[in-house]
Design a protein around this motif. Structure first.
Motif, mmCIF file in Angstrom:
data_model
loop_
_atom_site.group_PDB
_atom_site.id
_atom_site.type_symbol
_atom_site.label_atom_id
_atom_site.label_comp_id
_atom_site.label_asym_id
_atom_site.label_seq_id
_atom_site.Cartn_x
_atom_site.Cartn_y
_atom_site.Cartn_z
ATOM 1 N N VAL A 114 0.824 -1.245 -0.060
ATOM 2 C CA VAL A 114 -0.026 0.063 0.018
ATOM 3 C C VAL A 114 0.726 1.069 0.276
ATOM 4 O O VAL A 114 0.620 2.211 -0.687
ATOM 5 N N LYS B 262 -4.783 -1.235 3.872
ATOM 6 C CA LYS B 262 -5.079 0.151 3.343
ATOM 7 C C LYS B 262 -5.734 1.039 4.763
ATOM 8 O O LYS B 262 -5.186 2.239 4.842
ATOM 9 N N ARG C 110 -0.921 7.126 9.976
ATOM 10 C CA ARG C 110 0.123 8.081 9.127
ATOM 11 C C ARG C 110 1.253 8.512 9.985
ATOM 12 O O ARG C 110 2.162 8.874 9.049
ATOM 13 N N GLU D 125 2.429 1.676 -3.228
ATOM 14 C CA GLU D 125 1.472 2.259 -4.188
ATOM 15 C C GLU D 125 1.210 3.579 -4.283
ATOM 16 O O GLU D 125 1.152 4.404 -5.189
ATOM 17 N N GLU D 126 1.062 4.258 -2.843
ATOM 18 C CA GLU D 126 0.773 5.281 -2.745
ATOM 19 C C GLU D 126 2.130 6.267 -3.196
ATOM 20 O O GLU D 126 1.862 7.532 -3.617
ATOM 21 N N GLU E 126 -4.023 4.165 6.479
ATOM 22 C CA GLU E 126 -4.716 5.346 6.909
ATOM 23 C C GLU E 126 -4.656 5.629 8.309
ATOM 24 O O GLU E 126 -4.859 6.913 8.581
#
Length: 282
Positions: free
Chosen positions: A49, A267, A274, A52-53, A271
């Motif tokens: 994740v 994911k 962070r 990918e971000e 989130e």
């Protein structure tokens, strides 16, 4: 999770696992193999994740431990965050040391060994043979390519556990055997490791290992192929910075155990964490 098996062909030849790439990694793509352990499903999806971000196309592939190491060593795959060292994957590191880059631990405080429910009335591996019938003459293991399985074979030999046999399966079948035994308060011994969600669900204990076959505390390392830093410096930096605690990993493992797709759970975890994730970014 993606299982890009088109990028790998796993075959056995003369007893040696060989992996052949069908195509070179495209620009911006990161290929990550992993073993189908609850801990590594959690960590690999979280890293996926984050990468990918950062703009990468990440492909993850579930393989055996031997295949995972060989794929990164050969350059067919880019990175793994699932190397248990110095004991569990010692033989794989020895075979590939000159062909991989060890970025160091991404998680510290792990261990492996033989685990029983807390109500079992023995405390040491040395006592297993005398009570083999209570354990149905078996040690319940996981996938046969896992390092803990070869270590357990060594333990069986070193401790003279002639009345028990090691039964292979998977992480899921091991946990199911543990659950069924605890439900009936039967005796069961399984190959175990920390961190794992089972520790938060049941009262368990590691059997003492006076011969030190399973080693002491272990670490989970990030291993990458040679040349990754030059080819994908941002991905390399994220992988190099990736580090979390057993408590962090347990949060993701519990989410996965309770249901839902591991990728979607990763994911959500990213989130919600962070502040930690920002520390991994270059």
């Amino acid at each position: 999770m993606h299982k890009s098996l088109s990028s790998l062909i796993v075959a056995a030849a003369a007893g040696t696992l060989m992996i052949t790439s069908l195509s070179a990694a495209a620009e911006g793509r990161i290929n990550m193999p992993y073993v189908e352990w609850d801990s590594e499903v959690a960590s690999t999806n979280v890293v996926r994740v984050v990468l990918e971000e950062a703009g990468y196309d990440v492909r993850t592939t579930s393989v055996s431990a031997a295949a995972m190491w060989q794929a990164v060593a050969s350059g067919d795959q880019d990175a793994m965050v699932a190397a248990w060292l110095p004991t569990t994957h010692a033989s794989y590191m020895e075979q590939t040391r000159d062909r991989v880059v060890d970025l160091g631990p991404n998680l510290e405080g792990t261990r492996i060994g033989l685990v029983v429910p807390a109500y079992v009335e023995i405390d040491s591996i040395e006592e297993l043979n005398d009570h083999a019938d209570r354990f149905d003459n078996r040690i319940v293991g996981i996938d046969p390519g896992a390092g803990i399985m070869s270590t357990t074979e060594t333990a069986i030999e070193e401790y003279g556990l002639t009345n028990l046999r090691l039964v292979d399966g998977s992480s899921a079948t091991m946990a199911a055997a543990l659950r069924d035994a605890i439900r009936n308060e039967d005796w069961v011994v399984v190959t175990g490791w920390t961190p794992h969600w089972k520790e938060g669900r049941w009262d368990l204990k590691y059997l003492e290992d006076p011969k030190g076959i399973y080693g002491g505390e272990e670490e989970i390392h990030t291993i990458v192929r040679q040349g990754l830093e030059e080819d994908h410096p941002t991905a390399y930096a994220i992988l190099d910075n990736f580090q979390w605690t057993p408590e962090h990993m347990a949060e993701v493992m519990v989410m996965n155990e309770e249901g839902g797709d591991p990728y979607e759970n990763a994911k959500k975890w990213v989130e919600e964490n962070r502040d930690l994730v920002e520390q991994w970014l270059p």
